[in-house]
Write a protein that holds these residues in place. Structure first.
Motif, mmCIF file in Angstrom:
data_model
loop_
_atom_site.group_PDB
_atom_site.id
_atom_site.type_symbol
_atom_site.label_atom_id
_atom_site.label_comp_id
_atom_site.label_asym_id
_atom_site.label_seq_id
_atom_site.Cartn_x
_atom_site.Cartn_y
_atom_site.Cartn_z
ATOM 1 N N LEU A 258 42.630 32.403 59.256
ATOM 2 C CA LEU A 258 40.675 32.015 59.414
ATOM 3 C C LEU A 258 40.065 33.224 58.681
ATOM 4 C CD1 LEU A 258 39.706 29.665 61.900
ATOM 5 C CD2 LEU A 258 40.904 28.792 59.439
ATOM 6 N N CYS A 259 40.978 34.536 59.693
ATOM 7 C CA CYS A 259 40.702 36.100 59.567
ATOM 8 C C CYS A 259 41.000 36.512 58.790
ATOM 9 C CB CYS A 259 40.583 36.365 61.009
ATOM 10 S SG CYS A 259 39.484 35.628 61.845
ATOM 11 N N ASN A 260 42.549 37.283 58.505
ATOM 12 C CA ASN A 260 43.387 38.143 57.948
ATOM 13 C C ASN A 260 43.318 37.314 56.341
ATOM 14 O OD1 ASN A 260 45.164 39.225 56.126
ATOM 15 N ND2 ASN A 260 46.302 40.111 58.342
ATOM 16 N N ILE A 261 43.540 36.223 56.035
ATOM 17 C CA ILE A 261 43.972 35.271 55.050
ATOM 18 C C ILE A 261 41.875 35.695 54.015
ATOM 19 C CG2 ILE A 261 44.267 33.594 53.281
ATOM 20 C CD1 ILE A 261 46.283 34.964 54.688
ATOM 21 N N TYR A 262 40.589 34.656 54.748
ATOM 22 C CA TYR A 262 39.472 35.524 54.168
ATOM 23 C C TYR A 262 38.963 36.966 54.007
ATOM 24 C CZ TYR A 262 34.477 34.324 53.506
ATOM 25 O OH TYR A 262 33.182 34.294 53.764
ATOM 26 N N ALA A 263 39.656 37.563 55.174
ATOM 27 C CA ALA A 263 39.761 39.404 54.579
ATOM 28 C C ALA A 263 40.366 39.301 53.042
ATOM 29 C CB ALA A 263 40.128 39.628 55.723
ATOM 30 N N ARG A 264 41.077 39.112 53.036
ATOM 31 C CA ARG A 264 42.269 39.362 51.419
ATOM 32 C C ARG A 264 41.000 38.678 50.568
ATOM 33 N NH1 ARG A 264 48.572 37.750 53.602
ATOM 34 N NH2 ARG A 264 48.514 38.440 55.517
ATOM 35 N N PHE A 265 40.886 37.224 50.488
ATOM 36 C CA PHE A 265 40.178 36.661 49.639
ATOM 37 C C PHE A 265 39.065 36.908 49.942
ATOM 38 C CE2 PHE A 265 36.813 34.040 49.036
ATOM 39 C CZ PHE A 265 37.780 33.396 46.717
ATOM 40 N N LEU A 266 38.062 37.843 49.994
ATOM 41 C CA LEU A 266 36.440 38.380 50.247
ATOM 42 C C LEU A 266 37.187 39.735 49.280
ATOM 43 C CD1 LEU A 266 35.127 38.087 53.553
ATOM 44 C CD2 LEU A 266 34.137 37.321 51.220
ATOM 45 N N PHE A 267 37.847 40.505 48.794
ATOM 46 C CA PHE A 267 38.360 41.592 49.593
ATOM 47 C C PHE A 267 39.029 41.746 47.323
ATOM 48 C CE2 PHE A 267 42.130 44.274 47.237
ATOM 49 C CZ PHE A 267 40.993 45.564 47.128
ATOM 50 N N ASP A 268 39.844 40.323 47.618
ATOM 51 C CA ASP A 268 40.506 40.510 45.499
ATOM 52 C C ASP A 268 38.415 40.597 45.106
ATOM 53 O OD1 ASP A 268 42.992 40.730 45.404
ATOM 54 O OD2 ASP A 268 43.225 38.780 46.269
ATOM 55 N N LYS A 269 38.421 39.322 45.910
ATOM 56 C CA LYS A 269 36.720 39.327 45.042
ATOM 57 C C LYS A 269 36.047 39.705 44.954
ATOM 58 C CE LYS A 269 33.328 34.969 44.883
ATOM 59 N NZ LYS A 269 32.557 34.080 45.517
ATOM 60 N N ALA A 270 35.626 41.468 45.512
ATOM 61 C CA ALA A 270 34.274 41.738 45.061
ATOM 62 C C ALA A 270 35.317 43.029 44.526
ATOM 63 C CB ALA A 270 34.915 42.759 47.080
ATOM 64 N N PHE A 271 36.546 43.446 44.917
ATOM 65 C CA PHE A 271 37.253 43.716 44.250
ATOM 66 C C PHE A 271 37.507 43.395 42.260
ATOM 67 C CE2 PHE A 271 41.623 45.009 42.133
ATOM 68 C CZ PHE A 271 41.182 46.246 41.329
ATOM 69 N N TYR A 272 37.345 42.794 42.560
ATOM 70 C CA TYR A 272 37.376 41.637 40.612
ATOM 71 C C TYR A 272 35.925 42.554 39.925
ATOM 72 C CZ TYR A 272 41.943 40.764 39.728
ATOM 73 O OH TYR A 272 43.518 40.379 39.588
ATOM 74 N N ILE A 273 34.954 42.037 40.809
ATOM 75 C CA ILE A 273 33.964 42.104 40.609
ATOM 76 C C ILE A 273 33.654 43.821 40.018
ATOM 77 C CG2 ILE A 273 30.951 42.533 41.187
ATOM 78 C CD1 ILE A 273 31.714 39.466 41.876
ATOM 79 N N GLU A 274 33.611 45.003 40.604
ATOM 80 C CA GLU A 274 33.524 45.976 40.492
ATOM 81 C C GLU A 274 35.227 46.868 39.190
ATOM 82 O OE1 GLU A 274 33.174 48.398 43.601
ATOM 83 O OE2 GLU A 274 31.584 47.198 45.030
ATOM 84 N N ARG A 275 35.620 45.810 39.413
ATOM 85 C CA ARG A 275 36.724 46.362 38.140
ATOM 86 C C ARG A 275 36.466 46.310 37.182
ATOM 87 N NH1 ARG A 275 39.160 48.335 34.653
ATOM 88 N NH2 ARG A 275 41.231 48.749 34.656
ATOM 89 N N LYS A 276 35.611 44.809 36.206
ATOM 90 C CA LYS A 276 34.930 43.927 35.472
ATOM 91 C C LYS A 276 34.461 45.232 35.214
ATOM 92 C CE LYS A 276 34.410 39.655 34.315
ATOM 93 N NZ LYS A 276 33.434 38.923 34.773
ATOM 94 N N LYS A 277 33.612 46.247 35.851
ATOM 95 C CA LYS A 277 32.925 48.170 35.278
ATOM 96 C C LYS A 277 33.696 49.230 35.263
ATOM 97 C CE LYS A 277 29.567 45.607 38.444
ATOM 98 N NZ LYS A 277 28.912 46.169 39.486
ATOM 99 N N GLY A 278 34.725 49.443 35.618
ATOM 100 C CA GLY A 278 35.246 49.612 35.499
ATOM 101 C C GLY A 278 36.998 50.296 36.382
ATOM 102 N N LEU A 279 37.394 51.044 36.723
ATOM 103 C CA LEU A 279 38.256 52.334 37.973
ATOM 104 C C LEU A 279 37.771 51.780 39.115
ATOM 105 C CD1 LEU A 279 40.527 54.692 35.848
ATOM 106 C CD2 LEU A 279 41.736 52.396 36.254
#
Ligand SMILES: [Zn+2]
Length: 605
Positions: A458-479
């Motif tokens: 419930l917590c650790n895997i959710y943290a991974r999901f939130l990270f992946d999601k946030a990372f991709y949003i920023e990665r679209k704009k650049g490194l």
């Protein structure tokens, strides 16, 4: 079965001889492989020679071809499973490793054949393709074929797709390989009992299960400092593979990075959101569990490295066969068929459980499609966790047993549904063990194992999901810089752990570097299917608890449909629930959190 000439105190080895006698040197295996090589060539030639426009007069020809192709895939899959078994029963079997490499080549050649099939599918009219899918000979594969065509239509032109796949070998996937190499090479100096040794990251991770907090803390710090020294390179690997993926998505006009993982999982985004909403609502309750655990362990702050700290204990050990009997007896209270299957798997020696040097680690269940059998691999240690593993893997075996007469295309299920039968078994058997023990310490240990699991999913895997999601949003704009990755990780953990981990010093900042799942190029967003599978199985188990043995028939039918429809459709048809709505998920989360109350009570004693 007679057990006169069998030592019941020892865990068994498995029977592979009845599949191909003689192990990696088997003549039968060599002939089988030779035929695979030959047939792969002829199927590839044949697909180009078949009529390229479907109509009434050639439909039967195509249906025949697809039947043969599935039969071929069954053989390829069986041989891959068999060689995997050889390699894990003896990691030094050089010949088996060599065959493994050969089978890998055939598998990637088969993938190219599927690309040709996609190209063909794309060119057919909806009407003709649907007619092919429902033609009675291949009716069970209709979903797979429709999906194959839908996805093909969402991709670039076949020649571009083929080119991208080829480039990915030395581009995209190499970032994953590079990361894995880095992971394998990293070491940390670890001091225990006055002695300092160099440990691998895997060994350090095991130390985090220690009852001694200093050991856990030291292991955690060594992992963090090891990754600190490689963080810039890890950041490059993560950024570049994500960049590759985003470019590919752009060319296919896929605007969300979640598009592909959702396709792979056969779920809708609404379903994923409904699940995470229920998780986010339920997670704060885990604070009661963590507070009780802190009290038992005498901690004032709960940190990352306290998550796997053991509490409670058990002096009970089981022989493999006694554990098997216990599992079967309890499965029988729900489904005699499930119990009989498990009895057969043990009696026919489908399980490799002997504790000896030279075996690979871990546990799995694999299938021999042609033989219509499965095999389970594990190493028997005699504790409660082995009992859980055996029950889990027998669940996978039963799932395959239910699907064994399906054509291959109808037996391929998504990761989201893959753990249904295994977790179901595990829950049933753990609850049986819990209800049968009168020792407080043992109950505490079992409840803690279940709750650690819940906390992780419930917590650790959710943290991974939130990270992946946030990372991709920023990665679209650049490194995305290394510092920013740290920040994103901390923010994700803060939200997902819902206060269960100390917000000032508890988090694992470099988790984005240390967790190899973030680098797996074969499976983007390798996180949410775990939580999905766990909660879905819990929901199914919930239903079995309420309805009792009369649900066993539906349960079987549910498993039989896992390769034939979307996850939502499986749930609708067999459970009568709508996965895009919150109800199913909330009750599954609630059930998982039911263990908190007895845990807190025991901790207060
Ligand atoms: Zn599993």
């Amino acid at each position: 079965m007679s057990s006169e000439n069998k030592d019941l105190s020892k865990a068994p080895t498995w029977d592979l001889e009845s599949v191909y006698p003689g192990g990696s040197g088997s003549k039968e295996l060599a002939i089988f492989l030779e035929n695979i090589k030959k047939d792969l060539k002829s199927y590839t030639n044949k697909i180009n020679k078949l009529p390229q426009k479907l109509n009434d007069s050639n439909r039967a020809k195509w249906a025949d071809y697809l039947i043969k192709l599935q039969e071929f895939l069954g053989r390829l899959s069986q041989v891959a499973s068999f060689v995997h078994c050889l390699v894990s029963q003896n990691v030094n079997d050089e010949k088996a490793h060599q065959i493994y490499g050969e089978v890998d080549v055939y598998r990637s050649e088969f993938q190219k054949l599927i690309v040709l099939l996609e190209a063909f599918a794309k060119k057919q009219s909806n009407k003709e393709w649907d007619k092919l899918g429902v033609s009675n000979k291949i009716g069970d594969s209709a979903f797979f074929l429709a999906e194959l065509r839908d996805i093909a239509k969402l991709k670039m032109a076949p020649e571009f797709e083929a080119f991208a796949t080829e480039l990915a070998v030395n581009g995209y996937h190499s970032w994953n390989r590079l990361y894995d190499k880095m992971y394998g090479d990293l070491r940390g100096d670890f001091t225990e009992n006055g002695e300092t040794k160099q440990l691998s990251l895997g060994q350090l991770a095991n130390k985090m299960n220690s009852p001694d907090r200093n050991i856990r803390k030291q292991a955690f710090e060594k992992i963090e400092s090891a990754w600190e020294s490689r963080s810039n390179m890890a950041s490059m690997a993560l950024n570049f593979q994500a960049g590759y993926r985003l470019t590919l998505y752009e060319k296919r006009n896929w605007d969300s990075p979640l598009f592909e993982p959702l396709l792979n999982s056969r779920i809708k985004e609404e379903t994923l959101n409904a699940m995470w909403n229920a998780v986010e609502k339920g997670a704060p309750k885990l604070n009661q569990y963590i507070d009780a655990k802190k009290k038992i362990l005498g901690l004032d702050k709960f940190k990352w490295y306290d998550q796997s700290a053991p509490v409670g204990k058990s002096n009970q050990t089981f022989s493999f066969y006694a554990a098997g009997d216990f599992i079967i007896e309890n499965l029988r209270t729900f489904s005699p068929e499930l119990a009989d299957f498990s009895r057969m798997a043990i009696d026919k020696r489908w399980i490799e459980a002997e504790d000896r040097p030279g075996k690979a680690g871990g546990g799995y269940c694999t299938t021999f499609e042609v033989k219509k059998e499965s095999r389970i691999f594990m190493t028997w240690g005699g504790g409660f966790s082995d009992l859980g593993t055996l029950a889990h893997e027998l669940g996978h075996g039963y799932h395959h047993h239910v699907l064994k007469d399906m054509p291959m295309f109808a037996a391929i299920y998504p990761m989201t549904l893959a753990e249904t039968a295994s977790i179901f078994n595990e829950l049933l058997v753990t609850d049986a063990a819990l209800s049968k023990t009168s020792s407080d310490d043992e109950q505490l240990m079992l409840l803690d194992q279940k709750l650690q699991n819940a906390h992780g999913l419930l917590c650790n895997i959710y943290a991974r999901f939130l990270f992946d999601k946030a990372f991709y949003i920023e990665r679209k704009k650049g490194l995305v810089s290394r510092t920013r990755l740290d920040e994103l990780m901390i923010e994700s953990q803060k939200r997902a752990f819902a206060g269960t981990i100390d917000p000032t010093e508890g988090y694992h900042k470099l988790f984005w570097a240390s967790k190899l799942h973030f680098y797996m190029t074969d499976t983007p967003f390798y996180n949410f299917p775990y939580t999905f599978g766990y909660l879905f199985a819990s929901g199914v188990y919930n239903r079995a608890q309420m309805e009792g043995p009369s649900f066993a028939k539906n349960y079987r039918a549910l498993l039989a449909d896992t390769g034939k429809m979307t996850s939502e459709e499986v749930a609708k048809k067999h459970l009568g629930v709508d996965l895009t709505k919150p109800e199913f998920w909330s009750s599954a989360v609630e059930r998982v959190l039911n263990d908190i109350e007895p845990f807190v009570k025991l901790a207060g004693k």
